[in-house]
Structure formats: C-alpha cells, structure tokens
Write a protein that holds these residues in place. Structure first.
Motif, PDB file in Angstrom:
ATOM      1  N   ALA A 194       0.736  -1.202   0.086  1.00  0.00           N
ATOM      2  CA  ALA A 194      -0.021  -0.005   0.003  1.00  0.00           C
ATOM      3  C   ALA A 194       0.896   1.219   0.054  1.00  0.00           C
ATOM      4  O   ALA A 194       1.989   1.411   0.488  1.00  0.00           O
ATOM      5  N   SER A 195       0.506   2.461  -0.793  1.00  0.00           N
ATOM      6  CA  SER A 195       0.944   3.552  -0.631  1.00  0.00           C
ATOM      7  C   SER A 195       0.021   4.637  -0.524  1.00  0.00           C
ATOM      8  O   SER A 195      -1.111   4.509  -0.459  1.00  0.00           O
ATOM      9  N   GLN A 211      -6.984   2.947  16.232  1.00  0.00           N
ATOM     10  CA  GLN A 211      -5.808   2.901  17.240  1.00  0.00           C
ATOM     11  C   GLN A 211      -4.819   2.025  16.833  1.00  0.00           C
ATOM     12  O   GLN A 211      -3.460   2.344  16.762  1.00  0.00           O
ATOM     13  N   SER A 212      -5.364   0.687  16.160  1.00  0.00           N
ATOM     14  CA  SER A 212      -4.120  -0.053  15.737  1.00  0.00           C
ATOM     15  C   SER A 212      -3.340   0.362  14.490  1.00  0.00           C
ATOM     16  O   SER A 212      -2.108   0.342  14.492  1.00  0.00           O
ATOM     17  N   ILE A 213      -4.274   1.173  13.759  1.00  0.00           N
ATOM     18  CA  ILE A 213      -3.579   1.686  12.477  1.00  0.00           C
ATOM     19  C   ILE A 213      -2.551   2.692  12.968  1.00  0.00           C
ATOM     20  O   ILE A 213      -1.369   2.789  12.516  1.00  0.00           O
ATOM     21  N   LEU A 214      -3.093   3.736  13.789  1.00  0.00           N
ATOM     22  CA  LEU A 214      -2.111   4.768  14.319  1.00  0.00           C
ATOM     23  C   LEU A 214      -0.786   4.241  14.893  1.00  0.00           C
ATOM     24  O   LEU A 214       0.331   4.654  14.728  1.00  0.00           O
ATOM     25  N   GLY A 219       5.590   5.437   8.851  1.00  0.00           N
ATOM     26  CA  GLY A 219       5.850   6.534   8.070  1.00  0.00           C
ATOM     27  C   GLY A 219       4.753   7.181   7.234  1.00  0.00           C
ATOM     28  O   GLY A 219       5.018   8.082   6.843  1.00  0.00           O
ATOM     29  N   ARG A 220       3.794   6.775   6.975  1.00  0.00           N
ATOM     30  CA  ARG A 220       2.635   7.118   6.085  1.00  0.00           C
ATOM     31  C   ARG A 220       1.637   8.243   6.834  1.00  0.00           C
ATOM     32  O   ARG A 220       1.609   8.124   7.877  1.00  0.00           O
ATOM     33  N   ALA A 246       2.619  15.250  18.667  1.00  0.00           N
ATOM     34  CA  ALA A 246       3.766  14.693  18.684  1.00  0.00           C
ATOM     35  C   ALA A 246       4.266  14.342  17.159  1.00  0.00           C
ATOM     36  O   ALA A 246       5.313  14.083  17.011  1.00  0.00           O
ATOM     37  N   ASP A 247       3.332  14.171  16.212  1.00  0.00           N
ATOM     38  CA  ASP A 247       3.803  13.756  14.975  1.00  0.00           C
ATOM     39  C   ASP A 247       3.110  14.388  14.090  1.00  0.00           C
ATOM     40  O   ASP A 247       1.984  14.354  13.858  1.00  0.00           O
TER      41      ASP A 247
END
Length: 324
Positions: A194-195, A211-214, A219-220, A246-247
C-alpha cells in the motif's frame, strides 16, 4: 447440486441451490474471511480458481470490474453455476485458539476494553478483526485495537442493552477466564504494497481499529475524521490529540453531530467529507463504525470526483437478537 472446493482447508462442500460460497463455507464451519456478508466491504474477496458463478448485487467499491476480470469474486455474493474451487486471500487464519482474559474494564460509558492473551501469538494487521466465542454458541466479531506484532489482542466493545454477548462479557467474564478466538479476518490496512495516505473515518468503537492503524503506522500520513453525537463519545480523544501533537504526519478532526446549526442543509458527515483535501483520497480510505454510518460515509467518499484510492470498510452489525 454443485460442489464447492476450498483447497486452503482441504474441504469439499455440497451446496444447495441458490446458496452463496460464503453461506456454504460457514455452514460447514469453515473459517472463511468475511465481515458484512452483504457485498459492501470486500473482506471476503477471493479468487475463483475454477468454475462459474453468478454475482449478486454488490457495491462497486467492494469489487470493481477490473477485479472481476482478474478472476476475483465476493464469496458472500457469489452463487455457483457449476462446481467451483475458491481460495480466499488471507491464509493465516487461526481457528478456535484459546485466549486468556488479562484485562477487562470500562474505557467510557458503555464501552469496555477487553485484552486477550492467546496461548500462542497470532499474527494480524491493522484493520482486521477476530471472532470471539464468549460462551458456548455466543460468538461475535470485534476489530483489533492492538499494535501489529503485539502478543495481546485488545478490543473495544460497546455494551448494548439486551445484548447477549455484551451481557455475558460485563456480568459473567472475569480476569483469567479462557475464551476462544478465530482470525484474523478482514482487509489489512497499511500493508507493504500500500502507498499514499491513510484516511480514517470513524464513529463509536470504529475508533478501535484506528488505534491499531495509528500505533502500527510506519511513516505514512494518517488523517482521522472522528464523529460522535456528544463530546464524551470521543473516548480516545486523549490518545489522538497527543499523537497529533507529537507527529505532524498524523492529523485529527473531531466532529460532534448531536447539534446541527440552523440553516445548514448538509449533515456534519456530508460537510466534512465534502471539505476533505483531494490529496487524502489518493491512498487508502478506511471507514469504521455502525453500518448506517459506514454506508453513508462510503457513498459520500465515492461521490468525490478526485477519489483515486481504495475504499475499505468495517461495518459493525448488531446481531438479530440485540437489534430486536
């Protein structure tokens, strides 16, 4: 009578007339990956290895024309016309693994955090879900909230008035109890192929897979549009706010839908999706939450002319007993 062959589990199943591939597989106790069962999500997307099927009506973003040309089907909408052989995409399904409850507590009103520790680690990806047998004959599907690679499986479960499964969880299950889990099922988010950005649109416990995705992201860019009727519905607001501070690759919108300003013709959901920057629609669009919310959001995203990415959905269905 037609025959369904599933090479991944060495099963051969006799099908009744009009039965779909998924119905026959589940009736035979085969852990076939699936979610909505109505042709809307793509979780049961599979390869037709041989034979012919008739595809019942389904959403075009769950299976498009190019995928059908490539030999893909939706198992929940495919009715065999001949003997068929089908292979599902996910080959890492674990069936009936024992898992011990290591955490069980409220996160917010009517929302419980359940953490299970399987006897053996189970690999999964963000966006996938597990089936949990909370008691004999009482099995429900819940999206995983853990970081990819974690030993423990975390779930966020809404307690529903009159719900058998959530009632068992709240009143009968305790720390140390053993339940059985099967999975993972569903479509993975943020895999190696995936991109582009990840656009997450979530409501209710649809925030669990976000939450799991985060926390699994490497880097995406991730943008979350979060919806709740009232402010206290943003039960992961602290986590998402801190992450955004933070990001810079993570951005977060929290939209309250309970009060709509006078004179506004568009719903908060429609207005928010209409205002999304087109750059966010070029990667993976992940929509999670109650079925009505997911269907409405998917239709609105599909209507955006600048959409070039893939829409993936996680629809939370009430069981018939709970819905009644």
């Amino acid at each position: 009578m037609t025959t369904l062959r599933l090479p991944q589990c060495q099963s051969r199943i006799e099908m009744t007339e009009g039965q779909t591939v998924l119905e026959a597989a589940l009736q035979a106790n085969v852990p076939f990956p699936h979610s909505c069962r109505s042709g809307r999500c793509g979780a049961c997307k599979s390869q037709l290895l041989s034979g012919e099927v008739m595809m019942l009506q389904h959403s075009p973003f769950a299976l498009d024309a190019s995928e059908r040309t490539a030999g893909n089907i939706l198992a929940c909408r495919a009715v065999p016309l001949t003997d068929v052989a089908v292979a599902w995409r996910n080959e890492q399904v674990v069936v009936g693994a024992q898992a011990r409850i290591v955490a069980l507590h409220t996160m917010a009103p009517d929302i419980y955090r359940l953490v299970l520790r399987p006897d053996e680690p189970i690999a999964f990806s963000p966006g996938q879900f597990f089936e949990i047998e909370l008691a004999p004959g009482i099995t429900r599907s819940y999206s995983v909230a853990s970081e990819q690679g974690a030993l423990d499986l975390e779930f966020h479960i809404r307690a529903i008035a009159g719900g058998r499964a959530s009632g068992i969880l709240v009143r009968e299950r305790e720390l140390g109890d053993v339940v059985r889990v099967s999975g993972p099922f569903g479509t993975a988010i943020g895999d190696d192929q995936a991109s582009g950005p990840i656009l997450a649109i979530a409501a209710s416990t649809g925030h669990a897979p976000v939450q799991s995705i985060l926390i699994s992201n490497d880097g995406r860019r991730v943008h979350l549009v979060s919806f709740a009727r009232q402010h206290d519905g943003f039960y992961l607001n602290g986590l998402f706010t801190r992450a955004a501070e933070a990001d810079t690759r993570f951005t977060y919108q929290a939209i309250t839908t309970g009060a709509v300003a006078r004179g506004k013709s568009a719903s908060p959901l429609a207005e928010a999706i209409h205002q999304l920057d087109c750059s966010l629609l070029s990667g993976q669009v992940y929509i999670a939450g109650p079925s009505g919310f997911v269907d409405a959001a998917a239709a609105l995203v599909s209507a955006r002319h600048c959409l070039t990415g893939a829409i993936l959905t996680d629809r939370f269905e009430l069981s018939a007993a709970a819905a009644s």
